[in-house]
Structure formats: structure tokens, C-alpha cells
Design a protein around this motif. Structure first.
Motif, PDB file in Angstrom:
ATOM      1  N   THR A  93      14.462  49.130  42.753  1.00 27.18           N
ATOM      2  CA  THR A  93      14.866  50.516  42.519  1.00 27.18           C
ATOM      3  C   THR A  93      14.313  51.349  43.655  1.00 27.18           C
ATOM      4  O   THR A  93      13.106  51.338  43.915  1.00 27.18           O
ATOM      5  N   GLU A 117      19.045  49.667  42.661  1.00 26.10           N
ATOM      6  CA  GLU A 117      19.514  50.924  42.078  1.00 26.10           C
ATOM      7  C   GLU A 117      18.892  52.047  42.887  1.00 26.10           C
ATOM      8  O   GLU A 117      17.689  52.018  43.184  1.00 26.10           O
ATOM      9  N   VAL A 132      12.928  55.592  35.501  1.00 25.39           N
ATOM     10  CA  VAL A 132      12.847  54.465  36.426  1.00 25.39           C
ATOM     11  C   VAL A 132      12.453  53.192  35.682  1.00 25.39           C
ATOM     12  O   VAL A 132      11.544  53.206  34.840  1.00 25.39           O
TER      13      VAL A 132
END
Length: 381
Positions: A93, A117, A132
Motif C-alpha cells: 500500500t 494499492e 490503510v
């Protein structure tokens, strides 16, 4: 109404966000003990490099089982080493809210082509860390040097996370309280809060990060300058002062002198207090004026080092040109150098308030800021 120039000036007009102002007591003579002309692999060189590592550990309160290395290419090199060496084992992420964070996104997604992501927020805002997934590897900046927005704390980072946290803390280290138990990889440069010289980065690894390094081999070729393992084991010498390439022993000495000064002003507590006092001068000034504001939307996320400002007066005809003119006028007067907003950031100013800056100089700058604003408003015709 006459717009008269203020009577007093900052004693030191250096408010650049990197390289930043030297320590207030800096003199070239303080570097006379530098190991110049000596190999960094000689005993004296190793001793100084190891001292830089251990003094950093002591002042920042870094846990004893964390590894600290001096690496090439400043903070950028340290971040790239971490991403190239650690990412790819699981989904990632990427969290960004300013230009350098966006640069890490580009490197991971476009260069390493990792499944990631991407979570982004605009300048002056911050990504909601409660959204997150920390079971992925998460890459983020702690303090946005180009946006003046920082994480207020690490509360949203779970202790039992499965992924690694890779944190670019270059304009936060030594000015903000970093929660080491929430950070697996932390990077910074000497040139920010400590006012050191550029080109050297610091890479701090938690035991979890070391475990990943020793158990995972990336699919891509690894440049020599990024390699931290050999035969599946950490090259421990890197974290004892045996640098990958040749460091500047003059820059090392300069960093050691800055660390000594940090101790003199009260260590991490003293350094944070100095940055807080500097930033508060500007925050208070903005609250009293209706033509300028902090770029940070939420006061809880305002940076105490890279304070970014925006002009809000309706009379301003061209925001970018106006901000550049104010910065140029202040530089011409010799009261503030290098305070224009970063090239990718919204038009405005960026005033460095790290610990090496004297509060009295920030206070002296504020009347000049108003003077330059009024002068440029009048110059619009």
C-alpha cells in the motif's frame, strides 16, 4: 499608507528546507578533527562512523535491537534501498500526500511493477490511516516536506500488523517523536533537522525488517549499492559503520558535531521544543492575519519543521507570480533565503523551522513577510 521596511532583520536568513541552516554554534574550526585523507575503513574512520550510528541511536531513543546504517544518496537512497530490497513479498500500500511520497508511488508501481494499492490526499491534507491495510507492506512519509503536513502520531498503525511499515522520516527525525515500535524501516538525511551536509542517508531496520531481508529474495536484479544481504544473511557490517561505498569523512565529522550540539540543547526533547517554538511563531502570525494561512487543513497535522503557507487575499491577481515575487523580494532584502514553495506544490511559501533555526530569527522574519506582502500588493497596480 506608507509601507516602511522593518528596522530589525533575522541574524541568519537561511530558512531553506534542505540543506537546512547549520547549528547556531557552527564554525569550520569545529571540523578540525575530521579524518581527512584517511580511509573510512581505517580504525579512525570506522570509529567515527560507528559513533555517528550510536549517537543517533541514543538521541533518538532507537531500540537496541534495531539496526542503523549509513547509506549512499541521502534519504532518497535509503528509501530506494528499502523498497527494492523488501517490497514484493506481499501486496503493498503506497500512501502519499505530497511530491516525495508521490515519487515513491511512481517507483513502486511503474518501475518495480509491484501490486500496490495507492492512497493519496491533496496538498494540505493527509490520508486517513485508519483506512490503510497494515497486513500489506505500507510505504509513507511521516512529514510531508513539500506540503507541511505530518502524521500527528502512529496510533492507527497496529502492533500486530503482518506487513512492514516503511517510513520516509527525513524532515521529521530529531524534531518529532517517532514511535519506533510502529516503524519497521525508517529513513532520513543529515541535511534536514540536524543541518548536516547532503549525500548521506540513514536506514533504520526493525527485527521484522531484518527477518524479511533474510527470508525473501526479490525477483528483480539488485544493484550492488542496494544489497544488504549475502548468502541469505544480513551484511551486519553496514550497520556498524562499514559503509557500502566511500562516505565523506568531512560530512561525518559535521554530523558528529551536530549530534554533540543536540545533546547540549537537551537531546530529542530540546530539539523538538526548538522546532515547536519556531513553528508556533508562524502559526500565531497566520492566525492574526487574514491574507495568509497554513497550507495544512487540520491544525493537528501541521508540520513543525517545513511550514508551508498560502496567500488568501482576494486582491492577488496571479497566485504563483505573487508568491514568487514575495520570496524574491525577501531574498533581495537578505532576510529570507530559499523560502519559495516546492516546484510541485501549490503556490506559496515554505519556511523551515527545524531545530537549527533560532526562534528570534523567525520572529524577526514575520514583519518582513508582511512588508513584502504589502509591497507586492501595491506593485500589482
Amino acid at each position: 499608507m506608507a509601507n516602511n521596511a522593518p528596522a530589525s532583520r533575522p541574524a541568519n536568513p537561511r530558512f531553506s528546507s534542505g540543506p537546512c541552516a547549520k547549528i547556531p554554534t557552527f564554525e569550520l574550526s569545529k571540523l578540525s578533527d575530521a579524518a581527512l585523507g584517511r580511509s573510512h575503513r581505517a580504525a579512525i574512520g570506522k570509529e567515527k562512523l560507528k559513533a555517528a550510528i550510536e549517537e543517533t541511536r541514543d538521541i533518538l531513543g532507537i531500540p537496541a535491537d534495531y539496526k542503523i546504517g549509513i547509506v549512499p544518496a541521502s534519504d532518497t537512497g535509503a528509501v530506494e534501498m528499502a523498497m527494492w530490497s523488501l517490497l514484493g513479498a506481499r501486496k503493498a500500500t503506497m500512501v502519499a500526500w505530497e511530491s516525495f511520497g508521490s515519487g515513491w508511488v511512481s517507483d513502486v508501481v511503474k518501475q518495480l511493477k509491484i501490486d500496490a494499492e495507492v492512497k493519496e490526499a491533496g496538498y494540505g491534507e493527509i490520508v486517513d490511516f485508519t483506512t490503510v491495510d497494515f497486513n500489506t507492506d505500507v510505504v509513507f512519509t511521516w512529514n510531508g516536506t513539500t506540503s507541511g503536513v505530518r502524521l500527528p502520531n502512529g496510533d492507527a498503525i497496529p502492533a500486530d500488523r503482518e506487513g512492514l511499515t516503511i517510513c520516509d522520516a527525513t524532515s521529521a527525525a530529531f524534531a518529532q517523536d517517532l514511535p519506533w515500535d510502529k516503524l519497521d524501516v525508517t529513513t532520513f538525511s543529515w541535511q534536514k533537522v540536524m543541518g548536516g551536509e547532503a549525500a548521506h542517508g540513514m536506514l533504520i531496520l526493525s527485527p521484522r525488517a531484518v527477518e524479511r531481508l533474510e527470508s525473501y529474495t526479490p525477483a528483480w536484479p539488485m544493484p550492488k549499492i542496494f544489497r544488504m544481504t549475502k548468502g541469505g544473511k544480513l551484511i551486519d557490517g553496514i550497520f556498524k559503520g562499514e559503509t557500502i561505498n566511500t562516505p565523506s569523512m568531512l560530512a561525518v565529522e559535521d554530523y558528529l558535531v551536530a549530534l554533540d550540539w543536540a545533546r547540549e540543547v537537551g537531546g530529542l526533547t530540546g530539539l523538538m521544543a526548538r522546532a515547536d517554538a519556531n513553528a508556533k511563531v508562524i502559526w500565531d502570525f497566520c492566525e492574526q492575519k487574514d491574507w495568509i494561512a497554513n497550507l495544512a487543513v487540520d491544525p493537528a497535522t501541521r508540520s513543525n519543521t517545513s511550514v508551508c503557507l498560502k496567500f488568501t487575499d482576494d486582491r492577488i491577481q496571479d497566485g504563483a507570480a505573487f508568491a514568487k515575487a514575495v520570496a524574491k523580494r525577501l531574498e533581495a532584502e537578505g532576510v529570507a533565503l530559499d523560502i519559495g514553495a516546492y516546484r510541485d506544490a501549490p503556490a506559496g511559501l515554505r519556511i523551515w523551522c527545524g531545530a537549527t533555526v533560532q526562534t528570534a530569527d523567525v520572529e524577526a522574519l514575520m514583519p518582513w513577510l508582511e512588508y513584502a506582502f504589502e509591497a507586492e500588493i501595491a506593485a500589482q497596480g
